[in-house]
Design an enzyme around this catalytic site. Structure first.
Site, PDB file in Angstrom:
ATOM      1  CE  LYS A 174      -1.921  -1.730   3.621  1.00 40.69           C
ATOM      2  NZ  LYS A 174      -2.767  -2.143   4.778  1.00 40.69           N
ATOM      3  CB  THR A 207      -7.100   7.630   7.407  1.00 36.59           C
ATOM      4  OG1 THR A 207      -6.051   8.032   8.314  1.00 36.59           O
ATOM      5  CG2 THR A 207      -7.298   8.687   6.341  1.00 36.59           C
ATOM      6  N   GLY A 209      -8.393   2.797  10.680  1.00 36.61           N
ATOM      7  CA  GLY A 209      -8.951   1.525  10.209  1.00 36.61           C
ATOM      8  C   GLY A 209      -8.860   1.300   8.710  1.00 36.61           C
ATOM      9  CB  THR A 210      -7.068   3.045   5.953  1.00 37.04           C
ATOM     10  OG1 THR A 210      -7.587   4.322   6.337  1.00 37.04           O
ATOM     11  CG2 THR A 210      -7.031   2.970   4.441  1.00 37.04           C
ATOM     12  N   GLY A 211      -6.401   0.138   6.843  1.00 34.42           N
ATOM     13  CA  GLY A 211      -5.797  -1.165   6.514  1.00 34.42           C
ATOM     14  C   GLY A 211      -6.758  -2.311   6.759  1.00 34.42           C
ATOM     15  CB  CYS A 212      -9.084  -3.006   9.595  1.00 34.18           C
ATOM     16  SG  CYS A 212      -7.908  -2.806  10.927  1.00 34.18           S
TER      17      CYS A 212
END
Ligand code: PLP
Length: 263
Positions: A174, A207, A209-212
């Site tokens: 990412k 932002t 929790g973007t990865g989750c």
């Protein structure tokens, strides 16, 4: 037809990341969500204050009881916290022959709290990464895993190749933390080619929790029998909308809007 996904992750009592985010994402994709909780974190929009790992035998048993009864179409793995939990999850994935495994390499939170113990790094890399169908590290995580300093897209590609060599089938690095100007570039590597995904950078602090959200959106698409690259593309488009419509939940860092497609 009911598509069913299992998240193996930490609880975020503030609702924006971890199990809570994953179940919202599964719901947004109309996938039936199930969970195995690995850690109870204590946090709000100002960050993680403390966390308590669930014992490895309870983590293993949560996966076991579900897998022995309900067909699991895909698995998302998030925060595991302890070496014992990495071991338990690895064992369960093998014992119950789980498929469509999306591994989000959760190592630290935005405010710098370590979400994976240092003594778990080694077993995480050696035992869990080889089981991943899709792995989704951000820049910092890819640097920790590979030891490669990532400054530009060619470094992302190098890191993706290294993580591919560790055994993950498809790698998505990412690019949110990489300085590529007004666009964010994520790099997919499937051991045949590099596929860049480019989206405008959204100017918002909210932002959490973007990865989750990204990894559970991929798991949702895999549960729906989508092909790998298509699943990643659709998940990325969903995350973009969720960031563009993000929510100022408290007084600190807000969360993504998981239901932006419906209202
Ligand atoms: N809490 C849990 C349970 C998580 O899984 C994560 C990230 O994966 C975080 C907190 C950190 O989220 P962020 O760094 O987006 O604030």
């Amino acid at each position: 037809m009911v598509f069913k996904a299992l998240t193996i992750a930490g609880s975020d009592n503030s609702g924006g990341a971890g199990i809570q985010a994953d179940l919202k994402v599964f719901s947004a994709f109309r996938v039936y969500g199930m969970s195995a909780v690995t850690s109870v974190t204590v946090q709000n929009s100002f960050g993680v204050i403390k966390s308590h790992p669930v014992s490895p035998d309870i983590v293993y048993s949560q996966i076991e009881t579900v897998a022995q009864d309900i067909p699991v179409d895909s698995v998302k793995i998030g925060m595991l916290q302890s070496a014992g939990n990495v071991e338990a999850v690895t064992q369960a994935l093998v014992d119950f022959n789980l498929k469509n495994i999306v591994l989000d390499t959760v190592i630290a939170s935005k405010n710098g709290t370590l979400l994976l113990d240092r003594n778990a790094f080694d077993i995480f890399i050696k035992k869990l990464i080889p089981l991943a169908d899709i792995i989704t590290p951000n820049r910092d995580e890819a640097e920790i895993i590979t030891g490669i300093k990532i400054k530009e897209i060619k470094d992302m590609k190098k890191a993706a190749e290294e993580i591919g060599k560790m055994g993950a089938k498809t790698v998505v690095i990412k690019g949110g933390h990489v300085e590529t100007g007004s666009n964010v570039v994520d790099v997919i590597y499937n051991k045949k080619e590099f596929i860049p995904l480019q989206y405008p950078r959204v100017d918002t602090p909210h932002t959490h929790g973007t990865g989750c959200t990204f990894s559970s959106a991929i798991a949702s698409c895999l549960a729906r029998q989508m092909e790998t690259v298509k699943a990643i593309r659709l998940a990325r488009a969903y995350v973009q909308g969720a960031i563009e419509n993000s929510l100022q939940t408290g007084r600190g860092t807000g969360s993504l809007n998981h239901f932006w497609t419906v209202m």
